[in-house]
Design a protein around this motif. Structure first.
Motif, mmCIF file in Angstrom:
data_model
loop_
_atom_site.group_PDB
_atom_site.id
_atom_site.type_symbol
_atom_site.label_atom_id
_atom_site.label_comp_id
_atom_site.label_asym_id
_atom_site.label_seq_id
_atom_site.Cartn_x
_atom_site.Cartn_y
_atom_site.Cartn_z
ATOM 1 N N GLU A 221 0.823 -1.205 0.000
ATOM 2 C CA GLU A 221 0.000 0.000 0.000
ATOM 3 C C GLU A 221 0.859 1.257 0.000
ATOM 4 O O GLU A 221 0.571 2.231 -0.709
ATOM 5 N N GLY A 226 -2.063 -0.241 -4.449
ATOM 6 C CA GLY A 226 -3.430 -0.560 -4.072
ATOM 7 C C GLY A 226 -3.533 -0.628 -2.567
ATOM 8 O O GLY A 226 -2.568 -0.363 -1.831
ATOM 9 N N SER A 227 -4.715 -0.983 -2.083
ATOM 10 C CA SER A 227 -4.887 -1.123 -0.641
ATOM 11 C C SER A 227 -4.172 -2.370 -0.141
ATOM 12 O O SER A 227 -3.833 -3.261 -0.913
ATOM 13 N N GLN A 230 -5.522 -5.612 -1.156
ATOM 14 C CA GLN A 230 -5.400 -5.957 -2.566
ATOM 15 C C GLN A 230 -4.037 -6.554 -2.907
ATOM 16 O O GLN A 230 -3.807 -6.948 -4.049
ATOM 17 N N PRO A 340 -14.157 -9.741 0.302
ATOM 18 C CA PRO A 340 -14.487 -8.433 -0.267
ATOM 19 C C PRO A 340 -14.319 -8.423 -1.787
ATOM 20 O O PRO A 340 -13.445 -9.086 -2.349
ATOM 21 N N ALA A 341 -15.159 -7.633 -2.458
ATOM 22 C CA ALA A 341 -15.160 -7.610 -3.916
ATOM 23 C C ALA A 341 -13.867 -7.059 -4.486
ATOM 24 O O ALA A 341 -13.515 -7.369 -5.628
ATOM 25 N N ASP A 342 -13.151 -6.226 -3.706
ATOM 26 C CA ASP A 342 -11.932 -5.625 -4.255
ATOM 27 C C ASP A 342 -10.688 -6.464 -4.016
ATOM 28 O O ASP A 342 -9.586 -6.072 -4.404
ATOM 29 N N PRO A 344 -8.285 -9.077 -5.183
ATOM 30 C CA PRO A 344 -8.080 -9.608 -6.529
ATOM 31 C C PRO A 344 -8.072 -11.131 -6.538
ATOM 32 O O PRO A 344 -7.728 -11.774 -5.541
#
Length: 375
Positions: A221, A226-227, A230, A340-342, A344
């Motif tokens: 991060e 990305g976070s 991620q 979570p959707a984010d 990958p």
């Protein structure tokens, strides 16, 4: 998520029979295991790299190239490619060829290696392990991404006008994981470049793996990729199963007690309590593995070590049947709950190719479909 197995390729005497496989038999058995990985519906087969007895995988891409011809679906990876002692030019060439042979079904886990004598065998100094890792990997990235490379560093001869042949398949380099058991600098290197981090997750307690993964995620991060959630994380693990847990303990104990890595050390009970080693029923393996998410977060790849310490290939294939039939289907379902959707998905050649095409299209700008006005 991707699920699979990795091998260290040891040639070890079976303590229950006194039989020791030949090197040829161990290599053939490894191929049999890889084919079984695909048959039972797993996703990844990975091999280590060792250059000393009692190990046989000194040429991982040779082995994986042969397996590529015998399989159609699984990702073929290394569980360690030695970025320290291998020439990055040769790594780039070998994995580009493997990409083409496998249709893109390949990636690589880079590591420093844990066998001290290998460094002078290949003309390197173990005291320079991290500087070697950084310099060699920086060059490797350029070789895969630039058509003509001019380069000069500290540890190898310069390159002038060098072009890699063959180029990576579809212009997309293999996905790179940086693997480590204990070295924070490897997690930092992975984070800096936005690559994956593979925590080997054997031999050390969960608290250590948690610190390593958290370091990687926070630095990923920090560098703007990305976070933290991620970041792309893989974990190793070590299991032995029978449908009855006590049968598993009784059968595995002599192999554990005499294993070349940890034999004649802590008891099996102590080791399973202190590390991720799980010996028991499929339900116990499922429960323990799902617990990895509590300290590693939602991650992308889980590889299990199942074929070491002299276990006969018949037993290993039985382990794969249990993984494919009873364990991995449950893990796939449960790991998807609340993801979570984010976060990958696991990286594949197809996803990387789509990303590369999208980035190229964005860089080219909008296409209006109209011809430019003459001056």
């Amino acid at each position: 998520m991707q699920f699979g197995v990795f091998t260290v390729g040891d040639v070890t005497t079976d303590p229950t029979t006194g039989l020791t496989p030949t090197e040829a038999q161990r290599i053939r058995d490894t191929v049999t295991i890889a084919k079984k990985v695909e048959e039972v519906g797993l996703d990844v087969f990975a091999t280590g790299e060792h250059h000393n007895p009692p190990f046989v995988p000194s040429s991982p891409t040779t082995l994986l190239g042969h397996i590529a011809a015998l399989t159609e679906r699984i990702v073929l990876s290394t569980s360690t490619t030695l970025i320290t002692t291998n020439d990055p030019v040769k790594i780039a060439e070998d994995f580009s060829v493997l990409q083409h042979l496998s249709g893109g079904r390949t990636d690589v886990i880079l590591g420093r290696g844990n066998t001290g004598p290998v460094y002078p065998w290949f003309g390197q100094d173990i005291r320079q392990a991290m500087p070697l890792s950084v310099e060699h990997y920086t060059l490797l990235r350029r070789l895969w991404r630039e058509d003509v490379v001019n380069w000069e560093g500290e540890f190898r001869s310069p390159l002038q006008g060098f072009t890699l042949a063959p180029r990576p398949l579809d212009g997309v380099p293999p996905f790179v994981w940086h693997g480590s058991i204990r070295t924070p600098g490897v997690a930092e290197l992975a984070a800096y470049f936005g690559d994956g981090f593979f925590a080997n997750h054997i031999f050390w307690p969960a608290s250590h793996t948690q610190r390593m993964v958290e370091l990687y995620r926070s630095r990923f991060e920090h560098y703007g990729h990305g976070s933290a959630r991620q970041a792309v994380v893989g974990l190793g693990g070590q299991i032995f199963m029978r449908r009855n847990s006590q049968d598993a303990v009784n059968e595995f104990r002599p192999y554990f007690d005499n294993a070349p890595v940890y034999g004649h050390g802590p008891s099996l009970e102590d080791f399973t309590a202190l590390t991720p080693l799980t010996v028991g029923s499929p339900a116990q393996v499922i429960e323990r593995t799902l617990g990895f998410r509590e300290y590693a977060g939602d991650y992308q790849r889980q590889l299990f070590l199942i074929d070491h310490a002299g276990l006969p290939v018949k037993t290993v294939l039985e382990q794969l049947d249990l993984l494919g039939e009873e364990v991995v289907p449950v893990l796939r379902k449960e790991f998807a709950v609340g993801r979570p959707a984010d976060v990958p998905p696991a990286p594949t050649h197809e996803l990387l190719r789509e990303k590369s095409l999208a980035e190229a299209a964005a860089a080219a700008g909008p296409d209006t479909g109209a011809e430019a006005e003459p001056p």
